[in-house]
Design a protein around this motif. Structure first.
Motif, mmCIF file in Angstrom:
data_model
loop_
_atom_site.group_PDB
_atom_site.id
_atom_site.type_symbol
_atom_site.label_atom_id
_atom_site.label_comp_id
_atom_site.label_asym_id
_atom_site.label_seq_id
_atom_site.Cartn_x
_atom_site.Cartn_y
_atom_site.Cartn_z
ATOM 1 N N LYS A 157 46.673 43.435 42.956
ATOM 2 C CA LYS A 157 45.916 42.165 43.021
ATOM 3 C C LYS A 157 47.793 41.478 44.144
ATOM 4 O O LYS A 157 46.758 40.481 44.538
ATOM 5 C CB LYS A 157 46.637 41.723 41.829
ATOM 6 C CG LYS A 157 46.494 40.514 40.854
ATOM 7 C CD LYS A 157 44.630 40.045 41.129
ATOM 8 C CE LYS A 157 44.640 38.848 40.873
ATOM 9 N NZ LYS A 157 42.889 38.906 41.345
ATOM 10 N N ASN A 163 39.416 41.536 41.446
ATOM 11 C CA ASN A 163 38.899 41.997 40.174
ATOM 12 C C ASN A 163 39.524 42.915 40.005
ATOM 13 O O ASN A 163 39.288 43.770 39.867
ATOM 14 C CB ASN A 163 37.941 41.120 39.021
ATOM 15 C CG ASN A 163 37.556 40.328 39.816
ATOM 16 O OD1 ASN A 163 37.775 38.946 38.732
ATOM 17 N ND2 ASN A 163 36.266 40.049 40.368
ATOM 18 N N VAL A 164 40.926 42.902 39.256
ATOM 19 C CA VAL A 164 41.698 43.938 39.578
ATOM 20 C C VAL A 164 42.451 44.753 37.771
ATOM 21 O O VAL A 164 42.416 44.017 36.969
ATOM 22 C CB VAL A 164 42.708 44.395 39.562
ATOM 23 C CG1 VAL A 164 44.043 45.453 39.939
ATOM 24 C CG2 VAL A 164 43.372 43.965 41.053
ATOM 25 N N ILE A 190 45.824 39.883 36.070
ATOM 26 C CA ILE A 190 45.004 41.191 36.081
ATOM 27 C C ILE A 190 44.547 41.186 35.432
ATOM 28 O O ILE A 190 44.804 40.325 33.836
ATOM 29 C CB ILE A 190 46.044 43.116 35.992
ATOM 30 C CG1 ILE A 190 47.377 42.364 35.250
ATOM 31 C CG2 ILE A 190 46.992 42.532 37.213
ATOM 32 C CD1 ILE A 190 47.773 42.895 34.851
#
Length: 630
Positions: free
Chosen positions: A462, A469-470, A496
């Motif tokens: 991130k 989008n992690v 996250i």
């Protein structure tokens, strides 16, 4: 007369921070900082040295506060992988346990050929205070410290015992970090007294320095031999490894596959080299691979490895590539890997080598037969139908299976999502089932398969790609190993997403234990029974409450419907968010497709329990199919 060199008087730690802030990499005309930030936990071994230096030069070197030294390395590795190995982070610790906690993370980095700079504090170089707190005394070696445990897991190690020794040590460290063949963990052990010692440094040491990351082409003779081997092949198969991603060779691979019609299977590290819906993509290969890729591997007459190490999961412990007279052609930037399996080496950068192969084969007009293309295309379609069946949830108001959890996320994800995983039963399911939509969506650390990697690595990813989008996908076993970096994500507002799957134990090893006659001993998270086994009721552990206690928002999902809603809400969130779901176990419902190829885990040669006797019989049948490729 010789002009006098201008100097600046700084401590060793101050000089190192200034030096690191001026290091850059460049590849394909793109230049970026080599050391993007430093992670640290301070103690008496680094607080007065690197701690003070990071305060002194805070404008030049961003800092992240860690909670666990191993986690800090994982975060740096996640950042490095997302940055295509062109940028990484440094990690500083105190002496003693702070330093030895780096070992696991260092091994992970080196196994996966990912750069990270480790700066552990060390004992006094002057020995004026000996032994110091946390020092390991070794009667036969006065120059040994616990930091020497980092030697075998580092690609470069040096102990800076005098200020002037920092200059060659730092330059060698940068050389290794930026070398695509040599890269991995690099350790500069820094005695705490030397860190604080001042020296007159030549100002040239602090000048900006750009390290060119090379793309070597193939040797003409090796290239010609490779072209001859491919032209002679009737059932060739490409095995794409992590080197495809490190080289940014995805487009070159697609062009090569489209030009020749050769199907592309992928290792865990190489998955996503082609999109899942690319005509030549046939999915994961090996023990956790698809039926399509594994059947092609069994009948291939030429296996073209691109950037792969050929681990035992990929080769099914040397039982998978079973075709009569099968040969290997290995395109790899490392000669060591290029010669594996008695293969023809094509030692070159993956992108450069693929481009040269494509051009040469176009000259000869090579392409596999239409019948071969039809065969693997139809097999792939049948496999996709099996994936659909695993993902489908006919009853949305019941507890999901693990494949249905992945299906819910798969339906929501697009090219911007990155999924991170490393251990447990999830890697096998993901390798077989996940439909990768972009080159860097699939982030599986399966070289070291380290439980606890996912959450800190998600932070690193991130930080490298804040617009993405992690997702950290973790089971309960992995979560309990290393959840503490959640606090860092909350502290720094690093948004996250965690998908926490509760299945009450070590599900992957439980299944493995059962298959080798171990009867799932010691793999369930349950109370002990009267016979001493862990077969009682599930433990009353509330992991969702634990996540919340660390400051992260938690969304609980009990059913497939609730899971879909929670995932969508988490994906929209701009703060750290966890989705918690309890799954049905494989004992009660159908799970993913079974392994399509073997994996060698030795079984007891003598035993009285029927499960072990049966497992040994099966083991001996599999062992008999192993071959040596000479």
């Amino acid at each position: 007369m010789t002009a006098q060199t201008s100097t600046t008087r700084l401590t060793v730690a101050q000089a190192l921070v200034r030096f690191l802030a001026a290091q850059y990499t460049e590849r394909d005309g793109v230049r970026q900082r080599l050391i993007g930030a430093t992670w640290g936990i301070f103690g008496h071994g680094n607080v007065a040295g690197l701690g003070q230096a990071l305060v002194e030069y805070g404008d030049d070197m961003p800092f992240h506060q860690g909670r666990n030294e191993q986690s800090m390395v994982h975060a740096a590795v996640g950042y490095a992988r997302q940055s295509n190995r062109l940028s990484t982070h440094a990690v500083t610790t105190s002496i003693g346990p702070g330093a030895t906690n780096l070992v696991t993370g260092a091994a992970l980095a080196t196994v996966n050929h990912l750069p990270v700079l480790l700066l552990p504090g060390d004992i006094f170089a002057t020995r004026v205070a000996d032994p110091v707190l946390q020092q390991l005394e070794v009667p036969y070696a006065g120059d040994l410290s616990v930091n020497d445990t980092l030697r075998p897991v580092s690609r470069y190690f040096d102990r800076v015992t005098r200020p002037e020794a920092l200059i060659p040590a730092a330059l060698q460290a940068m050389r290794v970090l930026t070398d695509p063949v040599e890269t991995g963990a690099v350790t500069l052990a820094l005695p705490q007294d030397v860190q604080a010692e001042a020296y007159d440094w030549p100002d040239e040491f602090f000048a900006e320095r750009t390290w060119a990351v090379r793309r070597p082409g193939a040797d003409p003779a090796e290239l010609a031999e490779a072209v001859r081997a491919i032209r002679a092949a009737r059932r060739p198969l490409i095995v794409a490894g992590g080197g495809v991603h490190h080289s940014r060779a995805e487009e070159a691979l697609a062009e090569f596959a489209e030009a020749t019609g050769i199907p592309v299977a992928s290792t865990q590290a190489g998955k996503g080299s082609l999109r899942y819906d690319h005509p030549q993509d046939v999915g994961g290969v090996g023990h956790t691979g698809t039926a399509t890729a594994d059947e092609l591997a069994r009948t291939a007459d030429l296996v073209i490895g691109v950037g792969t190490r050929y681990t035992d999961f990929t080769t099914a412990s040397h039982t998978l590539f079973a075709g009569d007279g099968v040969r290997f052609l290995n395109l790899n930037i490392a000669s060591y890997d290029g010669h594996k399996l008695a293969g023809l080496p094509l030692v070159a950068d993956a992108r450069s080598g693929l481009g040269e192969l494509t051009a040469a084969l176009r000259t000869h007009g090579y392409r596999v037969t239409n019948a071969y293309v039809t065969e693997y295309s139809e097999d792939k379609e049948r496999w996709e139908q099996r994936v659909d069946a695993c993902y489908e949830a006919e009853e949305p108001d019941v507890r999901p299976t693990q494949p249905q959890v992945l299906g819910a996320l798969d339906a929501l994800a697009d090219e911007s999502d990155v999924i991170i995983n490393a251990a447990g039963s999830l890697p096998g399911d993901l390798h077989k089932l996940w439909r990768t939509r972009s080159r860097d969506q699939y982030h599986l650390e399966y070289g070291y398969s380290c439980m606890g990697y996912e959450i800190p690595a998600a932070i690193g990813v991130k930080l490298a790609a804040p617009e993405r989008n992690v997702w950290a996908l973790v089971g309960d076993g992995t979560y309990l190993m290393m959840p503490t970096e959640i606090v860092t994500a909350v502290q720094e507002g690093i948004a996250i997403k965690i998908l926490l799957v509760q299945n009450h134990g070590y599900a992957s090893i439980g299944g493995l234990s059962e298959s080798v006659g171990g009867e799932r001993f010691g793999t369930a998270y349950r109370f002990t029974s009267d016979d001493g086994t862990f077969t009682g009721a599930p433990l009353p552990v509330d992991l969702a409450a634990n996540v919340a206690s660390l400051g992260m928002r938690v969304l609980r999902a009990k059913t497939v419907r609730e899971l879909r809603e929670a995932l969508a809400e988490a994906r929209r969130a701009d703060t750290p968010t966890c989705v918690y779901v309890e799954t049905e176990t494989a004992d009660t419902v159908s799970g993913p497709p079974p392994a399509q190829a073997w994996w060698d885990v030795p079984v007891a040669e003598t035993a009285t329990r029927p499960s072990a006797v049966k497992a040994r019989e099966l083991y001996e049948r599999h062992v008999s199919t192993r071959r040596r490729h000479l």
